[in-house]
Scaffold this motif. Sequence first.
Motif, mmCIF file in Angstrom:
data_model
loop_
_atom_site.group_PDB
_atom_site.id
_atom_site.type_symbol
_atom_site.label_atom_id
_atom_site.label_comp_id
_atom_site.label_asym_id
_atom_site.label_seq_id
_atom_site.Cartn_x
_atom_site.Cartn_y
_atom_site.Cartn_z
ATOM 1 N N VAL A 1 0.861 -1.179 0.000
ATOM 2 C CA VAL A 1 0.000 0.000 0.000
ATOM 3 C C VAL A 1 0.900 1.232 0.000
ATOM 4 C CG1 VAL A 1 -1.810 1.248 1.250
ATOM 5 C CG2 VAL A 1 -1.777 -1.259 1.304
ATOM 6 N N SER A 2 0.567 2.232 -0.800
ATOM 7 C CA SER A 2 1.338 3.472 -0.803
ATOM 8 C C SER A 2 1.142 4.207 0.520
ATOM 9 C CB SER A 2 0.914 4.361 -1.975
ATOM 10 O OG SER A 2 -0.455 4.737 -1.850
ATOM 11 N N GLY A 3 2.018 5.152 0.808
ATOM 12 C CA GLY A 3 1.970 5.850 2.086
ATOM 13 C C GLY A 3 0.649 6.544 2.354
ATOM 14 N N ASP A 4 0.071 7.167 1.331
ATOM 15 C CA ASP A 4 -1.200 7.870 1.530
ATOM 16 C C ASP A 4 -2.414 6.961 1.363
ATOM 17 O OD1 ASP A 4 -1.332 7.440 -1.205
ATOM 18 O OD2 ASP A 4 -1.399 9.562 -1.747
ATOM 19 N N GLY A 5 -2.176 5.682 1.074
ATOM 20 C CA GLY A 5 -3.272 4.724 0.952
ATOM 21 C C GLY A 5 -4.034 4.774 -0.346
ATOM 22 N N SER A 6 -3.617 5.623 -1.284
ATOM 23 C CA SER A 6 -4.381 5.789 -2.530
ATOM 24 C C SER A 6 -4.159 4.646 -3.517
ATOM 25 C CB SER A 6 -4.007 7.113 -3.200
ATOM 26 O OG SER A 6 -2.634 7.115 -3.587
ATOM 27 N N LEU A 7 -3.085 3.872 -3.333
ATOM 28 C CA LEU A 7 -2.733 2.815 -4.267
ATOM 29 C C LEU A 7 -2.514 1.506 -3.519
ATOM 30 C CD1 LEU A 7 -1.865 1.994 -7.197
ATOM 31 C CD2 LEU A 7 0.449 2.703 -6.577
ATOM 32 N N VAL A 8 -3.159 0.449 -3.981
ATOM 33 C CA VAL A 8 -2.984 -0.889 -3.432
ATOM 34 C C VAL A 8 -2.535 -1.800 -4.570
ATOM 35 C CG1 VAL A 8 -4.104 -2.879 -2.339
ATOM 36 C CG2 VAL A 8 -4.758 -0.544 -1.676
ATOM 37 N N VAL A 9 -1.486 -2.575 -4.347
ATOM 38 C CA VAL A 9 -0.987 -3.488 -5.377
ATOM 39 C C VAL A 9 -0.803 -4.872 -4.776
ATOM 40 C CG1 VAL A 9 0.126 -1.697 -6.759
ATOM 41 C CG2 VAL A 9 1.405 -2.817 -4.925
ATOM 42 N N ALA A 10 -0.889 -5.871 -5.628
ATOM 43 C CA ALA A 10 -0.720 -7.254 -5.194
ATOM 44 C C ALA A 10 -0.160 -8.064 -6.352
ATOM 45 C CB ALA A 10 -2.050 -7.845 -4.727
ATOM 46 N N VAL A 11 0.505 -9.162 -6.026
ATOM 47 C CA VAL A 11 0.953 -10.091 -7.060
ATOM 48 C C VAL A 11 0.565 -11.510 -6.663
ATOM 49 C CG1 VAL A 11 2.937 -8.692 -7.776
ATOM 50 C CG2 VAL A 11 3.260 -10.493 -6.078
ATOM 51 N N ASP A 12 0.271 -12.313 -7.661
ATOM 52 C CA ASP A 12 0.293 -13.755 -7.495
ATOM 53 C C ASP A 12 1.421 -14.267 -8.387
ATOM 54 O OD1 ASP A 12 -0.736 -13.730 -10.092
ATOM 55 O OD2 ASP A 12 -2.748 -14.344 -9.490
ATOM 56 N N SER A 13 1.489 -15.528 -8.650
ATOM 57 C CA SER A 13 2.624 -16.054 -9.403
ATOM 58 C C SER A 13 2.660 -15.575 -10.848
ATOM 59 C CB SER A 13 2.603 -17.585 -9.370
ATOM 60 O OG SER A 13 1.387 -18.080 -9.907
#
Length: 418
Positions: free
Chosen positions: A317-329
């Motif tokens: 999560v970015s510091g300001d919470g505006s961006l959430v990212v995730a990975v799978d394989s």
Amino acid sequence: MSTLSPTRLLWILVLFCIFIPAVQAVAPLWTIPANPGETLSTVAVAHNGSIIIAGGDQLIAISPSGQKLWAGWAGSPLDISGDGGYIIAAQGQIVRLISGQGVLLWQQSLGDTVTALSISPDAGIIVAGGGTYVQSWYNSGSGLGKNTTETVQDIKISPVKDQIIVCTVQALRSFNLSYVPNWYDNSINPAAVAISGDGTGIVIPNGNHIRMYHGSGTLLWDRVFPGGNIISLAYSGDGSTIVAGRDDSTVIAVDRDGNLLWTGKAGYWVTSVGISDDGSTIATGSIDNQIHIYNRQGTLLGEATTENPVKSRSVAVSGDGSLVVAVDSSNVYGFSRDQFTVPANQSAATQVSAEGGENTTVQPVLENTTFVATLTTGSVPAFSGNESGPATTPAPEPGFSWIPVLAALAILVLAKKR
């Protein structure tokens, strides 16, 4: 026998659908696939949200809007500076510092397979650990210090650059930047550590306990949270909120004093968690292909499904919470915080209650734990180049909740029986 008129029945169905909340299924804004035959295993986002780096068989740099910026080398684990200007990544025994534009600046050998590394927010200091080796470098690549210890499980440099915290199979250890020992606690063998933005709070998991240390090494509290063991941990930059994923399908949020804020269900084996600086955005990933987003109050704002299991260090999560990212394989997924709105009356978390009760999470009891820490003195791989244009896969349409439909059918059946 009285029957409901069609008009009255219609109103009942409308009201039912309005007042029965459903968790929002959210599709990612963008999806970036891994190259064929390559596997992803970790992700990091710059504190300011300017760049995302996915790692594994290949490093992939992505803009917040989902444009693939560059790809090259292999790297896992990895870390990124606060402004996204520098990436530190490891492949086997090799530690590499790479610019945000994808230029290799230097590479060094640790002497054993790198299992953990960290970069200070200003990118001034890089630290790494693997096997029984720990080492630090200046941004220029010149050596700062090295030492040996028990087998390294995790490592973090304090954001204020006053110490390096090393988790080993036998102890929690603090070193200065040259790896001269500061303090240690050899009563535990933590697998992870998280540090507040001002460096004064250090938290570690220990089974189903969380322990908080002051930056000076003083144990402030040790709390047990009945349930599964903690397998993922994050700490908000402002030091207000600790979030922990557990192997019993739950996620817990705890305040700086060790008080349980709430417990929520977040899929099976919550292997990865991320949190914004103020704790207002909390993201979890689990091995049953689930992403969950909560606010600090424990309200489940939405959820998403990945193609494959989400493993350790695979949500950020970015510091300001505006961006959430995730990975799978096989994919990198990007979400905007704006996608997750609060469903009416919807909360998947159990709030703490003074009365307790069967369906209530009970405050943990502070254990009388004695602090035992004591003070001691004591050739370049080819770069694949920029990709032309974004390599974004169109996101699928958000899921549809069948709960209101099933409920409406139930009402119809009841109405016919009257």
